[in-house]
Design a protein around this motif. Structure first.
Motif, PDB file in Angstrom:
ATOM      1  N   ASP A  87       0.853  -1.186   0.000  1.00 50.73           N
ATOM      2  CA  ASP A  87       0.000   0.000   0.000  1.00 50.73           C
ATOM      3  C   ASP A  87       0.890   1.238   0.000  1.00 50.73           C
ATOM      4  O   ASP A  87       1.795   1.345   0.836  1.00 50.73           O
ATOM      5  N   PHE A  88       0.615   2.169  -0.907  1.00 54.24           N
ATOM      6  CA  PHE A  88       1.440   3.363  -1.066  1.00 54.24           C
ATOM      7  C   PHE A  88       0.618   4.605  -0.716  1.00 54.24           C
ATOM      8  O   PHE A  88      -0.551   4.707  -1.084  1.00 54.24           O
ATOM      9  N   GLU A  89       1.272   5.556  -0.020  1.00 57.10           N
ATOM     10  CA  GLU A  89       0.621   6.805   0.367  1.00 57.10           C
ATOM     11  C   GLU A  89       1.582   7.969   0.130  1.00 57.10           C
ATOM     12  O   GLU A  89       2.741   7.928   0.559  1.00 57.10           O
ATOM     13  N   ASP A  90       1.094   9.006  -0.517  1.00 59.47           N
ATOM     14  CA  ASP A  90       1.869  10.222  -0.766  1.00 59.47           C
ATOM     15  C   ASP A  90       1.886  11.046   0.523  1.00 59.47           C
ATOM     16  O   ASP A  90       0.842  11.443   1.027  1.00 59.47           O
ATOM     17  N   LEU A  91       3.092  11.302   1.067  1.00 56.08           N
ATOM     18  CA  LEU A  91       3.220  12.045   2.325  1.00 56.08           C
ATOM     19  C   LEU A  91       3.530  13.519   2.144  1.00 56.08           C
ATOM     20  O   LEU A  91       3.510  14.279   3.106  1.00 56.08           O
ATOM     21  N   GLY A  92       3.862  13.940   0.930  1.00 62.50           N
ATOM     22  CA  GLY A  92       4.133  15.351   0.706  1.00 62.50           C
ATOM     23  C   GLY A  92       5.514  15.615   0.143  1.00 62.50           C
ATOM     24  O   GLY A  92       6.209  14.699  -0.301  1.00 62.50           O
ATOM     25  N   ILE A  93       5.912  16.879   0.202  1.00 62.16           N
ATOM     26  CA  ILE A  93       7.132  17.352  -0.457  1.00 62.16           C
ATOM     27  C   ILE A  93       8.105  17.927   0.564  1.00 62.16           C
ATOM     28  O   ILE A  93       7.707  18.627   1.489  1.00 62.16           O
ATOM     29  N   LEU A  94       9.390  17.621   0.358  1.00 57.29           N
ATOM     30  CA  LEU A  94      10.483  18.229   1.120  1.00 57.29           C
ATOM     31  C   LEU A  94      11.360  19.015   0.144  1.00 57.29           C
ATOM     32  O   LEU A  94      11.424  18.693  -1.044  1.00 57.29           O
ATOM     33  N   PHE A  95      12.082  20.003   0.683  1.00 59.65           N
ATOM     34  CA  PHE A  95      13.078  20.751  -0.081  1.00 59.65           C
ATOM     35  C   PHE A  95      14.411  20.575   0.627  1.00 59.65           C
ATOM     36  O   PHE A  95      14.520  20.838   1.822  1.00 59.65           O
ATOM     37  N   ASP A  96      15.456  20.132  -0.106  1.00 57.95           N
ATOM     38  CA  ASP A  96      16.775  19.912   0.488  1.00 57.95           C
ATOM     39  C   ASP A  96      17.451  21.219   0.906  1.00 57.95           C
ATOM     40  O   ASP A  96      17.996  21.325   1.993  1.00 57.95           O
ATOM     41  N   TYR A  97      17.466  22.188   0.032  1.00 56.28           N
ATOM     42  CA  TYR A  97      18.171  23.447   0.260  1.00 56.28           C
ATOM     43  C   TYR A  97      17.350  24.555  -0.395  1.00 56.28           C
ATOM     44  O   TYR A  97      17.689  25.048  -1.466  1.00 56.28           O
ATOM     45  N   PRO A  98      16.232  24.939   0.224  1.00 58.24           N
ATOM     46  CA  PRO A  98      15.259  25.806  -0.440  1.00 58.24           C
ATOM     47  C   PRO A  98      15.734  27.217  -0.742  1.00 58.24           C
ATOM     48  O   PRO A  98      15.091  27.918  -1.524  1.00 58.24           O
ATOM     49  N   SER A  99      16.844  27.652  -0.175  1.00 62.55           N
ATOM     50  CA  SER A  99      17.357  28.986  -0.503  1.00 62.55           C
ATOM     51  C   SER A  99      17.961  29.038  -1.896  1.00 62.55           C
ATOM     52  O   SER A  99      17.881  30.062  -2.573  1.00 62.55           O
ATOM     53  N   LYS A 100      18.578  27.944  -2.318  1.00 61.71           N
ATOM     54  CA  LYS A 100      19.349  27.949  -3.567  1.00 61.71           C
ATOM     55  C   LYS A 100      19.006  26.815  -4.537  1.00 61.71           C
ATOM     56  O   LYS A 100      19.552  26.756  -5.622  1.00 61.71           O
ATOM     57  N   ASP A 101      18.140  25.889  -4.130  1.00 58.33           N
ATOM     58  CA  ASP A 101      17.869  24.700  -4.941  1.00 58.33           C
ATOM     59  C   ASP A 101      16.362  24.557  -5.115  1.00 58.33           C
ATOM     60  O   ASP A 101      15.632  24.534  -4.123  1.00 58.33           O
ATOM     61  N   ILE A 102      15.895  24.452  -6.352  1.00 55.61           N
ATOM     62  CA  ILE A 102      14.451  24.421  -6.597  1.00 55.61           C
ATOM     63  C   ILE A 102      13.895  23.025  -6.869  1.00 55.61           C
ATOM     64  O   ILE A 102      12.740  22.904  -7.239  1.00 55.61           O
ATOM     65  N   HIS A 103      14.693  21.994  -6.621  1.00 59.11           N
ATOM     66  CA  HIS A 103      14.140  20.657  -6.858  1.00 59.11           C
ATOM     67  C   HIS A 103      13.345  20.191  -5.646  1.00 59.11           C
ATOM     68  O   HIS A 103      13.506  20.668  -4.534  1.00 59.11           O
ATOM     69  N   LYS A 104      12.438  19.241  -5.886  1.00 58.72           N
ATOM     70  CA  LYS A 104      11.538  18.738  -4.845  1.00 58.72           C
ATOM     71  C   LYS A 104      11.843  17.274  -4.542  1.00 58.72           C
ATOM     72  O   LYS A 104      12.226  16.515  -5.435  1.00 58.72           O
ATOM     73  N   VAL A 105      11.627  16.904  -3.280  1.00 61.28           N
ATOM     74  CA  VAL A 105      11.720  15.516  -2.844  1.00 61.28           C
ATOM     75  C   VAL A 105      10.297  15.099  -2.449  1.00 61.28           C
ATOM     76  O   VAL A 105       9.767  15.559  -1.438  1.00 61.28           O
ATOM     77  N   TYR A 106       9.681  14.259  -3.270  1.00 62.47           N
ATOM     78  CA  TYR A 106       8.345  13.744  -2.984  1.00 62.47           C
ATOM     79  C   TYR A 106       8.508  12.514  -2.094  1.00 62.47           C
ATOM     80  O   TYR A 106       9.202  11.575  -2.472  1.00 62.47           O
ATOM     81  N   VAL A 107       7.879  12.519  -0.931  1.00 59.59           N
ATOM     82  CA  VAL A 107       8.020  11.413   0.014  1.00 59.59           C
ATOM     83  C   VAL A 107       6.782  10.525  -0.068  1.00 59.59           C
ATOM     84  O   VAL A 107       5.644  11.002   0.029  1.00 59.59           O
ATOM     85  N   VAL A 108       7.029   9.220  -0.227  1.00 59.19           N
ATOM     86  CA  VAL A 108       5.959   8.233  -0.321  1.00 59.19           C
ATOM     87  C   VAL A 108       6.193   7.156   0.726  1.00 59.19           C
ATOM     88  O   VAL A 108       7.316   6.696   0.922  1.00 59.19           O
ATOM     89  N   ARG A 109       5.143   6.754   1.408  1.00 59.48           N
ATOM     90  CA  ARG A 109       5.186   5.667   2.390  1.00 59.48           C
ATOM     91  C   ARG A 109       4.638   4.429   1.718  1.00 59.48           C
ATOM     92  O   ARG A 109       3.564   4.451   1.098  1.00 59.48           O
ATOM     93  N   ALA A 110       5.379   3.312   1.817  1.00 58.44           N
ATOM     94  CA  ALA A 110       4.943   2.027   1.268  1.00 58.44           C
ATOM     95  C   ALA A 110       4.914   1.007   2.401  1.00 58.44           C
ATOM     96  O   ALA A 110       5.890   0.873   3.137  1.00 58.44           O
ATOM     97  N   LYS A 111       3.813   0.297   2.529  1.00 60.45           N
ATOM     98  CA  LYS A 111       3.663  -0.722   3.571  1.00 60.45           C
ATOM     99  C   LYS A 111       3.434  -2.080   2.921  1.00 60.45           C
ATOM    100  O   LYS A 111       2.816  -2.179   1.867  1.00 60.45           O
ATOM    101  N   ASP A 112       3.924  -3.118   3.575  1.00 61.27           N
ATOM    102  CA  ASP A 112       3.695  -4.517   3.165  1.00 61.27           C
ATOM    103  C   ASP A 112       4.303  -4.853   1.805  1.00 61.27           C
ATOM    104  O   ASP A 112       3.730  -5.617   1.024  1.00 61.27           O
ATOM    105  N   ILE A 113       5.492  -4.322   1.530  1.00 60.95           N
ATOM    106  CA  ILE A 113       6.170  -4.652   0.279  1.00 60.95           C
ATOM    107  C   ILE A 113       6.756  -6.063   0.365  1.00 60.95           C
ATOM    108  O   ILE A 113       7.018  -6.573   1.453  1.00 60.95           O
ATOM    109  N   VAL A 114       6.955  -6.672  -0.799  1.00 64.12           N
ATOM    110  CA  VAL A 114       7.440  -8.054  -0.883  1.00 64.12           C
ATOM    111  C   VAL A 114       8.541  -8.126  -1.930  1.00 64.12           C
ATOM    112  O   VAL A 114       8.407  -7.563  -3.024  1.00 64.12           O
ATOM    113  N   LEU A 115       9.619  -8.835  -1.613  1.00 64.84           N
ATOM    114  CA  LEU A 115      10.705  -9.034  -2.576  1.00 64.84           C
ATOM    115  C   LEU A 115      10.247 -10.042  -3.623  1.00 64.84           C
ATOM    116  O   LEU A 115       9.943 -11.191  -3.295  1.00 64.84           O
ATOM    117  N   THR A 116      10.183  -9.602  -4.893  1.00 68.80           N
ATOM    118  CA  THR A 116       9.650 -10.475  -5.946  1.00 68.80           C
ATOM    119  C   THR A 116      10.555 -10.624  -7.162  1.00 68.80           C
ATOM    120  O   THR A 116      10.339 -11.516  -7.977  1.00 68.80           O
TER     121      THR A 116
END
Length: 177
Positions: free
Chosen positions: A102-131
């Protein structure tokens, strides 16, 4: 609160990994800065994943900028056409071979928001299986393991984690509570 006004943006360098801009901005006090440097890297998705026993999937990955193997989380570039969850499912499978859950979007983080405009989208995944086997890119040197939340907390307290965005993603996921 007054914000800065972008008057002009000039691209001064470009590669597939980064764009560098020189901005001309007007500050709230009216002062003009004509050489404010801003960096743009591709946005990424970062996944806080647990298996069916609630163990956390962590990576040990060589990071060239740091010149070291760091503990981190599955992550990778998010394509403009993908949702964070679509990107998370693709990246976790490519880097580790884990799928499902099960995957859930948790939101966005910024590594260095003063000088860097890229985004880190954080996702939570539960009950994953090695396949399947991982499919690493040429630039990736990765091993992975699953650890209990208790062991993960101890690793962080013992300062074995140095990647700030991974620590922030773990914090907002609630896994460290």
């Amino acid at each position: 609160m007054n914000t800065w006004k972008l008057l002009n943006r000039t691209k001064v360098y470009s590669s597939r990994f980064v764009n560098v801009y020189e901005d001309k901005v007007e500050l709230p006090n009216g002062k003009i800065l004509d050489d404010f440097t801003v960096v743009e890297k591709p946005s990424i998705v970062m996944i806080v994943a647990t298996d069916q026993d609630n163990n956390v999937l962590i990576l040990n990955e060589y990071k060239h900028g740091a010149g070291a193997i760091l503990k981190t989380l599955p992550a990778g570039h998010k394509k403009a056409t993908e949702s964070p969850i679509e990107a998370a499912k693709r990246e976790i499978t490519e880097e580790t071979g884990y799928t499902g859950g099960d995957f859930e979007d948790l939101g966005i983080l910024f590594d260095y928001p003063s000088k860097d405009i890229h985004k880190v989208y954080v996702v939570r995944a539960k009950d994953i299986v090695l396949t399947t086997a991982p499919q690493h890119e040429d630039t990736e040197t990765i091993s992975f393991e699953v650890v209990s939340a208790k062991e993960l907390k101890q690793q962080i307290l013992d300062r074995h984690w140095q990647a700030s965005s991974a620590i922030a993603a773990l914090a907002i996921s609630g896994i460290l509570a």
